[in-house]
Structures are given as C-alpha cells and as structure tokens.
Design a protein around this motif. Structure first.
Motif, mmCIF file in Angstrom:
data_model
loop_
_atom_site.group_PDB
_atom_site.id
_atom_site.type_symbol
_atom_site.label_atom_id
_atom_site.label_comp_id
_atom_site.label_asym_id
_atom_site.label_seq_id
_atom_site.Cartn_x
_atom_site.Cartn_y
_atom_site.Cartn_z
ATOM 1 N N ALA A 41 4.379 -5.552 -20.049
ATOM 2 C CA ALA A 41 2.938 -5.425 -20.320
ATOM 3 C C ALA A 41 2.164 -5.216 -19.017
ATOM 4 C CB ALA A 41 2.440 -6.665 -21.060
ATOM 5 N N THR A 42 2.555 -5.967 -17.997
ATOM 6 C CA THR A 42 1.880 -5.840 -16.697
ATOM 7 C C THR A 42 2.101 -4.453 -16.096
ATOM 8 O OG1 THR A 42 2.354 -8.174 -16.378
ATOM 9 C CG2 THR A 42 1.624 -6.966 -14.441
ATOM 10 N N GLU A 43 3.333 -3.940 -16.247
ATOM 11 C CA GLU A 43 3.637 -2.607 -15.712
ATOM 12 C C GLU A 43 2.821 -1.535 -16.442
ATOM 13 O OE1 GLU A 43 5.187 -2.082 -13.045
ATOM 14 O OE2 GLU A 43 5.498 0.084 -13.050
ATOM 15 N N LEU A 44 2.673 -1.711 -17.745
ATOM 16 C CA LEU A 44 1.854 -0.763 -18.508
ATOM 17 C C LEU A 44 0.417 -0.755 -17.973
ATOM 18 C CD1 LEU A 44 1.466 1.206 -20.885
ATOM 19 C CD2 LEU A 44 1.037 -0.780 -22.357
ATOM 20 N N GLU A 45 -0.104 -1.950 -17.762
ATOM 21 C CA GLU A 45 -1.476 -2.054 -17.250
ATOM 22 C C GLU A 45 -1.590 -1.396 -15.871
ATOM 23 O OE1 GLU A 45 -2.941 -6.054 -16.499
ATOM 24 O OE2 GLU A 45 -4.954 -5.397 -17.105
ATOM 25 N N TYR A 46 -0.622 -1.685 -15.012
ATOM 26 C CA TYR A 46 -0.628 -1.106 -13.662
ATOM 27 C C TYR A 46 -0.591 0.424 -13.731
ATOM 28 C CZ TYR A 46 1.066 0.257 -9.044
ATOM 29 O OH TYR A 46 1.207 0.875 -7.821
ATOM 30 N N CYS A 47 0.323 0.938 -14.567
ATOM 31 C CA CYS A 47 0.515 2.400 -14.619
ATOM 32 C C CYS A 47 -0.721 3.110 -15.167
ATOM 33 C CB CYS A 47 1.747 2.745 -15.457
ATOM 34 S SG CYS A 47 3.289 2.303 -14.619
ATOM 35 N N VAL A 48 -1.379 2.500 -16.142
ATOM 36 C CA VAL A 48 -2.569 3.131 -16.717
ATOM 37 C C VAL A 48 -3.754 2.998 -15.759
ATOM 38 C CG1 VAL A 48 -4.253 2.974 -18.602
ATOM 39 C CG2 VAL A 48 -1.796 2.928 -19.109
ATOM 40 N N LYS A 49 -3.954 1.784 -15.235
ATOM 41 C CA LYS A 49 -5.152 1.550 -14.421
ATOM 42 C C LYS A 49 -5.014 2.080 -12.997
ATOM 43 C CE LYS A 49 -7.200 -2.461 -16.698
ATOM 44 N NZ LYS A 49 -7.350 -3.932 -16.588
ATOM 45 N N GLU A 50 -3.840 1.890 -12.399
ATOM 46 C CA GLU A 50 -3.694 2.246 -10.979
ATOM 47 C C GLU A 50 -3.091 3.633 -10.785
ATOM 48 O OE1 GLU A 50 -5.073 0.200 -8.831
ATOM 49 O OE2 GLU A 50 -5.457 -1.248 -10.438
ATOM 50 N N GLY A 98 -2.979 6.045 -13.241
ATOM 51 C CA GLY A 98 -3.624 7.066 -14.071
ATOM 52 C C GLY A 98 -2.738 7.621 -15.173
ATOM 53 N N PHE A 99 -1.677 6.889 -15.533
ATOM 54 C CA PHE A 99 -0.815 7.354 -16.622
ATOM 55 C C PHE A 99 -1.557 7.277 -17.959
ATOM 56 C CE2 PHE A 99 3.675 6.534 -14.620
ATOM 57 C CZ PHE A 99 3.369 7.438 -13.616
ATOM 58 N N VAL A 100 -1.052 8.064 -18.922
ATOM 59 C CA VAL A 100 -1.741 8.149 -20.216
ATOM 60 C C VAL A 100 -1.023 7.357 -21.307
ATOM 61 C CG1 VAL A 100 -2.931 10.315 -19.709
ATOM 62 C CG2 VAL A 100 -0.601 10.388 -20.643
ATOM 63 N N THR A 110 -3.192 19.176 -12.393
ATOM 64 C CA THR A 110 -3.610 20.018 -13.517
ATOM 65 C C THR A 110 -2.435 20.396 -14.407
ATOM 66 O OG1 THR A 110 -3.361 22.077 -12.268
ATOM 67 C CG2 THR A 110 -5.525 20.996 -12.194
ATOM 68 N N ARG A 111 -1.203 20.195 -13.948
ATOM 69 C CA ARG A 111 -0.039 20.597 -14.742
ATOM 70 C C ARG A 111 0.746 19.417 -15.297
ATOM 71 N NH1 ARG A 111 1.266 25.956 -14.047
ATOM 72 N NH2 ARG A 111 2.079 25.659 -16.141
ATOM 73 N N PHE A 112 0.683 18.266 -14.633
ATOM 74 C CA PHE A 112 1.488 17.105 -15.041
ATOM 75 C C PHE A 112 0.600 15.906 -15.381
ATOM 76 C CE2 PHE A 112 4.920 18.405 -11.657
ATOM 77 C CZ PHE A 112 5.359 19.446 -12.468
ATOM 78 N N ALA A 113 1.056 15.119 -16.369
ATOM 79 C CA ALA A 113 0.512 13.779 -16.608
ATOM 80 C C ALA A 113 1.719 12.863 -16.824
ATOM 81 C CB ALA A 113 -0.410 13.780 -17.817
ATOM 82 N N GLY A 114 1.494 11.551 -16.810
ATOM 83 C CA GLY A 114 2.640 10.646 -16.850
ATOM 84 C C GLY A 114 2.608 9.635 -17.982
ATOM 85 N N PHE A 115 3.781 9.384 -18.555
ATOM 86 C CA PHE A 115 4.025 8.213 -19.396
ATOM 87 C C PHE A 115 4.891 7.254 -18.579
ATOM 88 C CE2 PHE A 115 3.793 10.684 -23.688
ATOM 89 C CZ PHE A 115 2.497 10.249 -23.928
ATOM 90 N N ALA A 116 4.535 5.992 -18.575
ATOM 91 C CA ALA A 116 5.282 4.984 -17.814
ATOM 92 C C ALA A 116 6.610 4.657 -18.484
ATOM 93 C CB ALA A 116 4.449 3.711 -17.720
#
Ligand code: GRE
Ligand code: ZN
Length: 317
Positions: free
Chosen positions: A103-112, A114-116, A86-92
């Motif tokens: 590009a693959t890391e971006l996909e992993y971080c967003v999909k797996e 939950g980064f924004v 509830t306090r933190f979110a992530g940018f990869a």
C-alpha cells in the motif's frame, strides 16, 4: 492514423532479470523478447510508432518480490517515463507479500513518481486477494482514486495438478497459462473479490482486467441468474452494478471481433479500452484489428474513439 493508448504493455527491469522468484522464467524467453522487454527507449518507441501507439502505460512483466526490489523496478520505470513523458506512463509493481508495504509503495509511486496505478499478478503463490490480508492496497487505491490492473499469472504449485494430464508437459504449461488457465483464474479472482464483499467495502475501487474480460462477459447469464439464488453470498451491491461501476476491461492480446462483440453486448462502451500486451503481442497486429473494428461499423465513431484512447484518458487522467 488514430492515436492509440495501450495499458497492458510490459517491461523487465534488467538488473532484476535473473532473480529466481521472477515468476515468469524470463531466462527461457527468446532473445528478441528479452531485448524488447528490457528496452525502455528507442526500440520500444519504434515499435509503438509501427502500431500507431501514441502512449503506452508500462508495467513490470510479473511480480518481483520484496519491497526494495519493487522499488528498484519502479524507479527504473519512472526514469524512462521522465525521459519520454509524452509516450510513456507507468503502472507500479507492488510487494503483495508485504501488504502494508504494498500500500505504501502504491502511494509513493502515484504521489512521488507520477504513476497512474499499479499492475498486480493474479495471485501470490496461490493466494488470491479476497484474503483480507491484502486489502490495504485496495484501501489505498480507493483513497488515491487510482486503478489496480489484475494480470494473469502462471498457476501456483498447488494448482498445477489441475492442468496435468494425458499430454506433454508443454501442453500442461499452455493449458495452465495463455491457452486457458490464466484467463479462467483471473475471471475467478474477480468473482472471488465480489463474493468476499471487496466492492461493498471499497465501493469506489477501480479494477482493470485484460483479454476482453477474462471469460466473464460470456458467463453473465449464469452469474446473474445464480446470484439471485445466493450463489455469491449476501452482497449489498449486485454483480452487474459492480461490473458497470468498478471494472474496466482491455482488449489486450485479443485481436478479433467476436469476443469484443460479446463484451460490448454486456458492458458499457465507456469501460472498454484498447491494449496490445506488448511485447508478447505485436502493435502492428493490434493496428490491423483497430482498422477492422472501424471498418466493421460495430461501434459508432464516438465509441471507436472511446475504445482507442478517450476512455483511457478519462480513467487515468
Ligand atoms: C503476457 O503478459 O501476456 C505474458 C507474460 C509473461 C509471459 C508470457 C506472456 O506477462 O504472454
Ligand atoms: Zn500481459
């Protein structure tokens, strides 16, 4: 007090702090800054509470290096977000030197994880991302509907002469860095992406920049005038269309109404988001600025809420 969301807030993955290519020379930072950067727990939350920040979107303080190092840093951040969802979110952080892996890391971080989105250094050893080699990350970001935050970085070796002059070395550093060069080069980067047709190719790409627009809003008069004379080549989409539909701007590290006034006269309020640049700036200083903004009557109550948190919520889901 108002809930605030902030988007340019940094950490340092402790196990990676001593890497030689950790672009910011972390080891030269004062102790208190190192401690705050490495903390992804109680100290950070205490500092957030002191500035009425309800949610920080956290990013690595500078680009790290190869794919496995980025993965470690991203996993460390993901664990912290999981502990305090509830306090933190992530940018990869992405290995931009390995464009397909980035590009693959971006996909992993967003999909797996939950980064924004992701936060990228402004250049890779002097190369800006108008170079088509880097476009796989743009393509992936557009496909995922996620954001890329382009963050200032110190000048590359080949650009250092631009900042050297008849003054001490420390002045060269700040001229090339937070004193001007960071912002100039990031504004330049956005124009380079535009001139290279990135926004024609990826019309739904979402880019965030900080520091009240990295000097750009002050220059629109000239940008638009010379765009009509072909200064940026032949783009299908016009600069102001791109600015109004592909770019979001945060207030990071700037706590005064004058640059905000310039930004708001040139930019829809839906695109303006509060941020601090913790721990390089203080959440308390940000809170004073927010109070001054509300007091000033410069924006409506609805606009004020948009800047404080609503725009961020809409943009990042
Ligand atoms: C910043 O984000 O403002 C910053 C860095 C690294 C060093 C100094 C600094 O990312 O202010
Ligand atoms: Zn920053």
């Amino acid at each position: 007090m108002h809930p605030l969301m902030t988007l340019e807030e940094h950490y340092q993955a402790s196990p990676l702090a001593d890497l030689p290519h950790n672009a910011v020379n972390f080891t030269s930072f004062p102790r208190f800054l190192k401690d705050k950067l490495c903390d992804l727990g109680p100290q950070r939350i205490t500092d957030m509470n002191a500035g009425s920040v309800s949610l920080q979107v956290i990013s690595h303080t500078s680009a790290i290096g190869n794919a496995s190092q980025c993965r470690s840093a991203n996993e460390i951040l993901a664990a912290a977000v999981k502990d305090n969802p509830t306090r933190f979110a992530g940018f990869a952080t992405l290995p931009m030197g390995e464009p397909q892996n980035a590009a693959t890391e971006l996909e992993y971080c967003v999909k797996e994880l939950g980064f924004v989105g992701a936060l990228l250094d402004n250049h890779l050893e002097g190369r800006f991302y108008d170079d088509e080699a880097f476009w796989p990350s743009f393509e992936m970001a557009e496909k995922l509907g996620t954001v890329l935050y382009i963050h200032p970085a110190f000048p590359s070796d080949d650009r250092e002469p631009l900042y050297k002059g008849n003054y001490p070395t420390a002045v060269e550093d700040s001229l090339g860095g937070w004193g001007f060069g960071w912002h100039m080069e990031t504004g330049l980067h956005i124009l380079r992406l535009f001139a290279a047709g990135v926004f024609d190719r990826f019309p739904k790409l979402k880019i965030i920049i900080g520091h009240m627009g990295e000097l750009l809003p002050f220059q629109f008069e000239r940008i638009v005038y010379f765009e009509k004379k072909g200064a940026f080549g032949e783009q299908q989409r016009k600069w102001m269309d791109v600015w109004n539909s592909n770019i979001w701007v945060t207030t990071s590290g700037m706590f005064s109404l004058n640059p905000l006034a310039c930004l708001l006269r040139n930019t829809k309020i839906e695109r303006v988001l509060y941020s601090v640049d913790y721990p390089f700036s203080r959440n308390e200083e940000g809170l004073e600025f927010v109070a001054e903004l509300e007091e000033s009557g410069m924006v409506s109550q609805e606009g004020f809420e948009r800047i404080c948190w609503r725009n961020a919520e809409e943009l990042l889901g």
